[in-house]
Design a protein around this motif. Structure first.
Motif, PDB file in Angstrom:
ATOM      1  N   SER A 150       0.840  -1.195   0.000  1.00 47.99           N
ATOM      2  CA  SER A 150       0.000   0.000   0.000  1.00 47.99           C
ATOM      3  C   SER A 150       0.882   1.255   0.000  1.00 47.99           C
ATOM      4  O   SER A 150       2.027   1.203  -0.471  1.00 47.99           O
ATOM      5  N   GLY A 168      -0.650   2.795   4.570  1.00 51.23           N
ATOM      6  CA  GLY A 168      -1.927   2.266   4.096  1.00 51.23           C
ATOM      7  C   GLY A 168      -2.870   3.312   3.549  1.00 51.23           C
ATOM      8  O   GLY A 168      -2.853   4.473   3.962  1.00 51.23           O
ATOM      9  N   GLN A 174      -4.900   0.630  -2.548  1.00 48.07           N
ATOM     10  CA  GLN A 174      -4.856  -0.834  -2.622  1.00 48.07           C
ATOM     11  C   GLN A 174      -4.936  -1.591  -1.295  1.00 48.07           C
ATOM     12  O   GLN A 174      -4.797  -2.814  -1.280  1.00 48.07           O
ATOM     13  N   LEU A 175      -5.155  -0.905  -0.168  1.00 42.71           N
ATOM     14  CA  LEU A 175      -5.148  -1.625   1.116  1.00 42.71           C
ATOM     15  C   LEU A 175      -6.180  -2.745   1.157  1.00 42.71           C
ATOM     16  O   LEU A 175      -5.947  -3.802   1.750  1.00 42.71           O
ATOM     17  N   GLU A 242      -6.680   7.031   4.446  1.00 48.62           N
ATOM     18  CA  GLU A 242      -5.266   7.133   4.029  1.00 48.62           C
ATOM     19  C   GLU A 242      -4.594   8.218   4.865  1.00 48.62           C
ATOM     20  O   GLU A 242      -5.174   8.766   5.783  1.00 48.62           O
TER      21      GLU A 242
END
Ligand code: FUB
Length: 342
Positions: A150, A168, A174-175, A242
């Motif tokens: 991530s 993350g 993409q986490l 994020e």
């Protein structure tokens, strides 16, 4: 149209509001500012926004940055130096694209730049690069940090000298594709799609003494609600999206993060760098622009928030870093900032 007679030449938002703070730099675009004080001077490690003509989408394709430059200044409000390119993805053997939000740390006479990028398979990883100068140039390690994934790395060093890596981001970060511990490209482009289940957590791990590897597997940095239960995936006003940032004040660990699609910089407080962290409130209301990302730092006894907005361009991917003062109440909570004055 002619300006009204009493119009001020102060910059205004498209809907006429005055900004809380002004861009640190006006001829280039810098976002995601990670601020540190090294040797009594302020260094900001931002993303270097560029316009590659890519339309906005939910994966953040428009954020097509490829290098890093460090900003430095002697004090908040002082002249800002834009230092030469500190690292270009072309110099990173494993990376392909997307030099997103970085951070930095100093230990053992060396400065470490932590940066996310997609590898040659299109999977986000975290890289590390070193320099003897806080402004670079930095030399990248040939491989990403093993076990990292991530984006949005942030490094916090505790009073005992131990450093921790936070990372993350969901959606384009993409986490959600790592929910099982293994990368699943079919896991979707947003979140777990389980609104009544605990939200995906940002991750944290202790860094090894070499500052280039994890001392342990990543674990969840869990955010709890007022009942002590994990914040749910459907709680978009409070769940982690994020832009993790950790700082310590008065013995408390403050975990700041962006709520993404609801655009808040929120914070949660814990008694350990690992958490769990109790959701406490908002540090910054939504700025102009889709993303919100910042850092908190102390300089000469005062506390500041570095953040960004799209004041100069009104384009989501061409952002400007700013600094403003932060106020703590006696109980350690933070007065929420509004990014506009009226
Ligand atoms: O700058 C690219 C991405 O936008 C960052 O990694 C996110 O935190 C968001 O600010």
């Amino acid at each position: 149209a002619a300006a009204p007679a009493n119009a001020s030449d102060e910059a205004r938002s498209p809907d006429g509001k005055r900004y809380l703070a002004q861009p640190l730099v006006k001829d280039l675009y810098f976002a995601d500012p990670s601020a540190h004080v090294f040797n009594g001077k302020i260094y900001i490690y931002p993303s270097h926004d560029v316009d590659m003509g890519i339309p906005d989408d939910d994966l953040g394709s428009q954020y097509a940055m490829h290098d890093y430059q460090v900003l430095s200044m002697d004090r908040p409000g002082g002249p800002v130096t834009v230092n030469p390119v500190a690292l270009d993805l072309k110099q990173v053997p494993w990376a392909s694209e997307k030099a997103w939000a970085p951070d930095a740390a100093f230990k053992n006479g060396t400065y470490y730049l932590y940066f996310p990028a997609k590898d040659k398979q299109g999977v986000f990883r975290i890289g590390v690069a070193t320099s003897k100068s806080p402004v670079g140039p930095f030399k990248a390690e040939p491989q990403p940090i093993q076990g990292s994934y991530s984006m949005d790395p942030a490094v916090f060093t505790d009073d005992d000298g131990q450093s921790y890596l936070y990372l993350g981001g969901i959606w384009g970060g993409q986490l959600q594709r790592w929910a099982t511990g293994k990368y699943d490209p079919n896991a979707g482009d947003t979140d777990l799609k389980k609104d009544d289940q605990p939200a995906l957590s940002g991750k944290v791990a202790r860094l090894a003494p070499d500052m280039k590897s994890l001392a342990e597997p990543l674990r969840d940095a869990v955010i709890l609600d007022e009942k002590g239960k994990p914040v749910l995936g459907g709680d978009h006003d409070r769940r982690f999206f994020e832009a993790a940032w950790m700082f310590k004040r008065g013995g408390k660990y403050y975990y700041m993060y962006s709520t993404g699609d609801t655009h808040f910089l929120a914070y949660a407080i814990g008694s350990s760098p690992y958490g769990p962290f109790k959701y406490t409130g908002r540090i910054l209301e939504p700025v102009q622009g889709w993303t919100s990302h910042g850092s908190v730092f102390e300089f000469q006894g005062k506390w500041y928030l570095a953040y960004h907005d799209t004041q100069l361009t009104n384009k989501n991917h061409l952002r400007s870093a700013k600094i403003t003062e932060l106020t703590f109440r006696p109980d350690g909570t933070i007065e929420t900032l509004k990014p506009f004055r009226d």
